[in-house]
Design a protein around this motif. Structure first.
Motif, PDB file in Angstrom:
ATOM      1  N   PRO A 174     -17.035   1.068  -4.884  1.00 35.52           N
ATOM      2  CA  PRO A 174     -17.961  -0.077  -5.004  1.00 35.52           C
ATOM      3  C   PRO A 174     -18.639  -0.442  -3.683  1.00 35.52           C
ATOM      4  N   ILE A 175     -17.907  -0.317  -2.567  1.00 37.95           N
ATOM      5  CA  ILE A 175     -18.488  -0.656  -1.264  1.00 37.95           C
ATOM      6  C   ILE A 175     -19.501   0.407  -0.857  1.00 37.95           C
ATOM      7  N   LEU A 176     -19.148   1.674  -1.075  1.00 41.18           N
ATOM      8  CA  LEU A 176     -20.096   2.742  -0.759  1.00 41.18           C
ATOM      9  C   LEU A 176     -21.364   2.608  -1.588  1.00 41.18           C
ATOM     10  N   ALA A 177     -21.226   2.169  -2.836  1.00 41.79           N
ATOM     11  CA  ALA A 177     -22.402   1.968  -3.686  1.00 41.79           C
ATOM     12  C   ALA A 177     -23.336   0.921  -3.091  1.00 41.79           C
ATOM     13  N   LEU A 178     -22.779  -0.198  -2.653  1.00 37.39           N
ATOM     14  CA  LEU A 178     -23.611  -1.260  -2.069  1.00 37.39           C
ATOM     15  C   LEU A 178     -24.268  -0.807  -0.773  1.00 37.39           C
ATOM     16  N   VAL A 179     -23.475  -0.208   0.104  1.00 38.11           N
ATOM     17  CA  VAL A 179     -23.995   0.216   1.402  1.00 38.11           C
ATOM     18  C   VAL A 179     -25.067   1.285   1.233  1.00 38.11           C
ATOM     19  N   SER A 180     -24.828   2.235   0.336  1.00 40.21           N
ATOM     20  CA  SER A 180     -25.796   3.312   0.150  1.00 40.21           C
ATOM     21  C   SER A 180     -27.064   2.817  -0.529  1.00 40.21           C
ATOM     22  N   GLU A 181     -26.938   1.884  -1.477  1.00 34.27           N
ATOM     23  CA  GLU A 181     -28.129   1.408  -2.175  1.00 34.27           C
ATOM     24  C   GLU A 181     -29.097   0.725  -1.219  1.00 34.27           C
ATOM     25  N   ILE A 182     -28.563  -0.062  -0.303  1.00 34.40           N
ATOM     26  CA  ILE A 182     -29.424  -0.742   0.668  1.00 34.40           C
ATOM     27  C   ILE A 182     -30.193   0.277   1.493  1.00 34.40           C
ATOM     28  N   ARG A 183     -29.490   1.292   2.014  1.00 34.89           N
ATOM     29  CA  ARG A 183     -30.160   2.278   2.876  1.00 34.89           C
ATOM     30  C   ARG A 183     -31.133   3.149   2.088  1.00 34.89           C
ATOM     31  N   ILE A 184     -30.737   3.543   0.891  1.00 40.91           N
ATOM     32  CA  ILE A 184     -31.612   4.410   0.099  1.00 40.91           C
ATOM     33  C   ILE A 184     -32.879   3.667  -0.302  1.00 40.91           C
ATOM     34  N   LYS A 185     -32.741   2.395  -0.673  1.00 41.86           N
ATOM     35  CA  LYS A 185     -33.939   1.640  -1.061  1.00 41.86           C
ATOM     36  C   LYS A 185     -34.828   1.344   0.146  1.00 41.86           C
ATOM     37  N   ASN A 186     -34.238   1.151   1.315  1.00 40.34           N
ATOM     38  CA  ASN A 186     -35.056   1.013   2.518  1.00 40.34           C
ATOM     39  C   ASN A 186     -35.853   2.286   2.776  1.00 40.34           C
TER      40      ASN A 186
END
Length: 399
Positions: A174-186
């Protein structure tokens, strides 16, 4: 005492320090591949025997579907490979862990140490066995609205991962999902801006130049190109053929422009607007180098089209030089980042004159005076221009 033998504090679970770091220690890192590699290194230090890991993300870039980030033991970073849109038609994808996850499987666990005939059959498992890996696990990671990406881990530990290792890795999801989503969407936001407004305008928008009417005055060489007889073509050709033709034409024109430092600001039907800011060294020479390469690319395109019975494509290019307003123009809710000014209008009128004078490329004296002697120009004469009081002196370039 090794990290894997170090006792845990009361109430601490294996890998909790990695969870804490991923939650609160990554805010200064922009790129998900760096975070992913550091996460794997920290997992090793925490006693979780990760030997190989990968993160597969969908980006939906105009040229490729996504990317795979691969980390292996001893690497400080992760290798990034682009994934093409047709990957799902290839043998390396069909039946792979990625295809299973995308089809809805919630977890894949494969004992790589057992007889290969007893396990899943796919080249990726054979490759991992050849590397001495003994156990493999893959999970989906979920972004907003259920969009699935994939993360995998493998070990070479005798006996594979222990249950405590699997539990620790699963808690990271769940933490990797949040962290990765922010960077990928940026990254996606930057990619979309670069795709639709160009790299320079994208940087300005991301830096905050989003207010209507904001802009700067830029002195630039302006290039306007238009395809000939497009109305006839679009009226008589099948829709898909017209789109394919336009894409081939724009590839032939745009690649040389961008390679020589120009910036495409707008596609207008079958036409395009580009600028070469004079702040760049040799901007005018670079523009003509782009024209030369575009002419060669168009000749190659016409040769390919002739093989399928298509008529050759023709074009006109008008080139002028002057000051333009470069910035945000539009309504309160819909803006366009572009250039406007008399110099742009003049380049447009010159492009139209190419049909009248029978030349593919027309240059103004203002542009020609900025060139050095390497280009052979031919004076065409002076012509009246609609909307301008004085005639303009024109030169042609056939290099």
């Amino acid at each position: 005492m090794t990290a894997s033998e170090a006792p845990l504090a009361p109430g601490q679970r294996l890998g909790d320090d990695v969870v804490d770091w991923l939650t609160s220690g990554t805010s200064d890192e922009r790129f998900i591949d760096n975070i992913f590699a550091q996460m794997c290194i920290r997992l090793q230090r925490a006693g979780i025997p990760v030997k190989r890991a990968s993160l597969h993300v969908q980006i939906n870039h105009p040229q490729w579907l996504g990317a795979r980030m691969l980390w292996s033991d001893g690497m400080q970073g992760a290798d990034i490979a682009r994934v093409d849109y047709d990957v799902r038609e290839r043998s390396e994808y069909i039946g792979s862990p990625a295809s299973e996850i995308h089809d809805g499987v919630e977890e894949i666990r494969e004992n790589l140490a057992r007889d290969p005939e007893l396990g899943r059959q796919h080249a990726v498992y054979d490759d991992m066995r050849a590397q001495g890996l003994t156990d493999y696990v893959a999970w989906p990671i979920y972004h907003t609205l259920g969009k699935r990406h994939i993360v995998t881990f493998a070990t070479d530990r005798r006996g594979g991962f222990e249950q405590a290792h699997i539990d620790a890795l699963r808690r990271l999801m769940p933490i990797l999902a949040l962290v990765s989503e922010i960077r990928i969407k940026n990254r996606l936001a930057r990619t979309l801006l670069e795709t639709y407004v160009g790299p320079h305008a994208a940087e300005m928008v991301l830096a905050g130049a989003t207010r209507r009417g904001s802009g700067t005055t830029v002195r630039a060489a302006i290039m306007i190109c238009d395809l000939r007889d497009f109305t006839r073509i679009s009226d008589n050709w099948p829709r898909d053929d017209v789109i394919d033709l336009l894409n081939g034409y724009f590839d032939a024109m745009v690649e040389p422009i961008t390679q020589h430092g120009g910036e495409i600001l707008k596609f207008i039907g079958d036409g395009l607007l580009a600028i070469f800011p004079l702040s760049q060294p040799q901007a005018c020479a670079n523009l003509l180098h782009a024209v030369t390469d575009a002419r060669k690319a168009m000749a190659a395109l016409n040769a390919r089209n002739a093989e399928t019975g298509r008529a050759p494509l023709n074009y006109g290019i008008g080139v002028h030089l002057g000051d333009v307003m470069y910035g945000n123009i539009g309504s309160v809710s819909r803006l366009d980042f572009t250039v406007i000014g008399p110099a742009v209008n003049m380049a447009s009128r010159m492009e139209a004159l190419t049909k009248q004078v029978g030349r593919n490329v027309l240059l103004s004296r203002a542009f020609a005076e900025h060139l050095e002697g390497e280009f052979a120009l031919e004076r065409v004469g002076e012509y009246p221009v609609r909307g301008f009081s004085d005639p303009i002196e024109l030169f042609s370039y056939e290099g």
